[in-house]
Design a protein around this motif. Structure first.
Motif, PDB file in Angstrom:
ATOM      1  N   UNK A 209       0.837  -1.205   0.000  1.00 12.09           N
ATOM      2  CA  UNK A 209       0.000   0.000   0.000  1.00 12.09           C
ATOM      3  C   UNK A 209       0.875   1.261   0.000  1.00 12.09           C
ATOM      4  N   UNK A 210       1.966   1.215   0.763  1.00  8.32           N
ATOM      5  CA  UNK A 210       2.871   2.374   0.779  1.00  8.32           C
ATOM      6  C   UNK A 210       3.523   2.570  -0.593  1.00  8.32           C
ATOM      7  N   UNK A 517     -10.183  -4.176   7.593  1.00  4.49           N
ATOM      8  CA  UNK A 517      -9.959  -4.163   6.144  1.00  4.49           C
ATOM      9  C   UNK A 517     -11.119  -4.839   5.398  1.00  4.49           C
ATOM     10  N   UNK A 518     -11.680  -5.882   6.047  1.00  2.00           N
ATOM     11  CA  UNK A 518     -12.840  -6.578   5.484  1.00  2.00           C
ATOM     12  C   UNK A 518     -14.074  -5.655   5.525  1.00  2.00           C
ATOM     13  N   UNK A 525     -16.891  -2.024  -1.588  1.00  2.00           N
ATOM     14  CA  UNK A 525     -16.797  -2.925  -2.734  1.00  2.00           C
ATOM     15  C   UNK A 525     -15.371  -3.261  -3.142  1.00  2.00           C
ATOM     16  N   UNK A 526     -14.382  -2.682  -2.468  1.00  2.00           N
ATOM     17  CA  UNK A 526     -12.998  -3.063  -2.795  1.00  2.00           C
ATOM     18  C   UNK A 526     -12.086  -2.922  -1.584  1.00  2.00           C
ATOM     19  N   UNK A 527     -10.986  -3.651  -1.620  1.00  2.00           N
ATOM     20  CA  UNK A 527      -9.988  -3.543  -0.563  1.00  2.00           C
ATOM     21  C   UNK A 527      -9.430  -2.127  -0.548  1.00  2.00           C
ATOM     22  N   UNK A 528      -8.938  -1.707   0.630  1.00  2.00           N
ATOM     23  CA  UNK A 528      -8.371  -0.362   0.701  1.00  2.00           C
ATOM     24  C   UNK A 528      -7.208  -0.241  -0.281  1.00  2.00           C
ATOM     25  N   UNK A 529      -7.266   0.816  -1.096  1.00  2.00           N
ATOM     26  CA  UNK A 529      -6.140   1.096  -1.990  1.00  2.00           C
ATOM     27  C   UNK A 529      -5.963   2.606  -2.064  1.00  2.00           C
ATOM     28  N   UNK A 530      -4.915   3.021  -2.756  1.00  2.00           N
ATOM     29  CA  UNK A 530      -4.653   4.466  -2.880  1.00  2.00           C
ATOM     30  C   UNK A 530      -5.337   5.054  -4.112  1.00  2.00           C
ATOM     31  N   UNK A 531      -6.215   4.272  -4.774  1.00  2.00           N
ATOM     32  CA  UNK A 531      -6.806   4.739  -6.036  1.00  2.00           C
ATOM     33  C   UNK A 531      -7.664   5.992  -5.852  1.00  2.00           C
TER      34      UNK A 531
END
Ligand SMILES: [Zn+2]
Length: 539
Positions: A209-210, A517-518, A525-531
């Motif tokens: 993630x970093x 995180x779940x 609807x999605x895992x944690x991301x930096x998007x």
């Protein structure tokens, strides 16, 4: 701490050995609950009225709680009960394990760590660098770096900000060794690995993630910094190549001054911030009045100068401490703290006590999401009553200012987190060189020629709030991802009752019954991301 507590712990141990996993969880929860509640009350009392009596009570209750968490017999019971449990019961026992594990360290070692931390902390409080032959505190140093056009004075102020590093560096290294020793006694590689695991973070995922945060910010940061450097070179009459760390407005370049003259001050002067905050949460259908009634919101002598939200009993007694002044900072803070507050008020009442709580990263995400409204064009128009055309014009400039802030902050978190991983990976390494290597790589700063010294040790968090910085960045990413979901499903946040309902149902009600995180994956609807964070940075 007290004799009665020790008797209680022994009794619990005896009972647990012959009881089912559910009985182990229930029994320990029954012991934890009153200790937590009385510690929270002691913390509140001390914050609203600093006195020796209140400080004594807080320390006493802190010790009572940590003594319980250090009990090896209870820890053994939790470990064996976990093997036989599943579902929600397993979840409760996992959380108990995470709470007890870091305390399962020989008490002599724990004592040495606490003592050394306190001693380093004290030296940070007492140390003053010198500018122009006079001692200066952190605020004066920051003031010089924000306001002064005299490069000699700036350099002196920047160097003054680093002198505390040399005073504490040997002991910060010693602390890293002791923390590593503690982590190894409970089976972890080092303190970094233990800290991450005990907070339900997977180290490999944290690193990826970093890396993603690095990827989405590298190009926009480089281009924003290039334009900043051009302005600074013009201001100081030098070439861009001649810029050094003291030309920037913060000793660590961790935040940036508000640029472009967006001063929201006039919109908040003489406004009732409590009324605006209430109105904001009403728009989402989230009730804040009972929290506000129990809160302590205005400056007063002998009171903590900070702001926080505290859940006293996980049964509805939620309070906010603030020191409201009618400006943008406190508007943001008030919305932020009430964001924590509505979360704590929203735990499903059917949940066992242990699960009526929230993960730090998710509650910070909610609080940041709400705090950001104070500089949001739509909010300024609908809630603060700013003229529509004016609010729309402000919105673009505010987005750019926030993006600059987040870019600088993200690059700084990358320095801190990667540095701490190196520190605990090998406390004997050349940390002075490692620090500047990271500062150069992530913040694109040019180190002063020939500089040698423990500049890393001048950051107090390395000593007293270890392996914590990444949670700030995670909070921002959670806020962006939730914000994107609310825009997609509810059209936004301001005055959207559906947004309040979505947060209440998907985030608040489950409490800790689902791993953070779940929970976020289910909600967005999605895992944690930096998007989504990356998209917010693009403005
Ligand atoms: Zn917060």
């Amino acid at each position: 701490m007290s004799i009665s507590l020790d008797v209680c712990a022994v009794e619990a141990r005896t009972l647990a050995r012959v009881q089912e996993p559910a009985a182990v969880a229930d029994r320990i929860e029954e012991q934890l609950e009153p200790l937590f509640t009385s510690l929270s009350l002691a913390w509140w009392d001390l914050s609203v009225e600093a006195s020796e009596e209140h400080e004594r009570r807080r320390v006493e209750r802190d010790l009572a709680l940590s003594d319980l968490l250090a009990d090896p017999g209870l820890f053994a019971d939790i470990e064996s009960a976990r093997q036989a449990a599943d579902g929600q019961l397993r979840r409760r026992l996992d959380l108990l394990r995470d709470a007890f594990l870091p305390q399962q360290v020989p008490s002599e070692l724990r004592g040495r760590i606490i003592e050394l931390e306190a001693s380093v902390d004290m030296r940070f409080s007492n140390h003053r660098g010198q500018v122009g032959g006079k001692p200066v505190d952190d605020n004066e140093i920051k003031h010089v770096l924000r306001a002064s056009d005299d490069v000699v004075e700036r350099r002196e102020a920047w160097e003054a900000s680093k002198t505390v590093g040399a005073v504490v560096a040997d002991d910060v290294r010693a602390l890293a060794r002791l923390r590593n020793e503690a982590a190894r006694t409970v089976g972890y590689r080092d303190w970094f690995a233990l800290s991450v695991a005990a907070n339900e973070m997977d180290e490999a995922r944290l690193l990826s993630t970093l890396e993603e945060a690095d990827r989405v910010t590298a190009a926009p940061f480089a281009s924003w910094k290039a334009s900043l450097d051009a302005r600074l070179a013009a201001r100081f009459g030098c070439a861009v190549d001649d810029l050094r760390p003291w030309h920037y407005a913060d000793p660590f370049f961790q935040d940036v001054p508000v640029e472009g003259g967006i001063d929201l001050g006039p919109y908040f002067a003489d406004r009732d911030l409590v009324e605006l905050a209430t109105r904001t949460f009403d728009g989402l259908g989230l009730e804040t009045r009972p929290i506000l009634e129990r809160s302590d919101l205005f400056p007063r002598d002998g009171k903590s100068q900070h702001a926080f939200c505290i859940d006293i009993d996980r049964a509805g007694d939620v309070r906010v401490l603030a020191n409201l002044v009618s400006d943008q900072h406190w508007m943001d803070t008030m919305l932020h703290e009430l964001g924590h507050g509505v979360f704590n008020e929203g735990f499903g009442p059917e949940l066992p006590w242990l699960l009526r709580d929230c993960h730090l990263v998710v509650t910070e995400g909610i609080a940041i999401l709400m705090g950001r409204l104070a500089s949001d064009g739509e909010w300024l128009e609908r809630v603060a009553g700013v003229d529509a055309a004016e609010a729309a014009a402000l919105d673009q400039a505010l987005r750019a200012a926030r993006a600059a802030e987040l870019l600088a902050f993200t690059r700084w978190v990358l320095v801190m987190t990667n540095f701490e991983r190196s520190l605990y990976g090998d406390p004997e390494a050349d940390l002075d060189a490692r620090w500047w290597e990271l500062v150069q790589r992530y913040q694109l700063l040019t180190p002063p020629e020939g500089r040698r010294g423990p500049d890393w040790a001048a950051k107090i968090h390395v000593a007293v709030a270890p392996v914590y910085y990444h949670t700030y960045l995670y909070g921002q990413m959670v806020a962006s991802q939730l914000g994107a979901t609310l825009r997609r499903e509810c059209g936004g946040v301001v005055d959207r009752k559906a947004a309040g309902t979505l947060l209440a149902e998907r985030i608040f009600a489950p409490g800790l019954s689902v791993r953070w995180d779940r929970l976020l994956e289910q909600a967005t609807g999605e895992l944690l991301s930096a998007a989504a964070f990356g998209r917010d940075l693009a403005g």
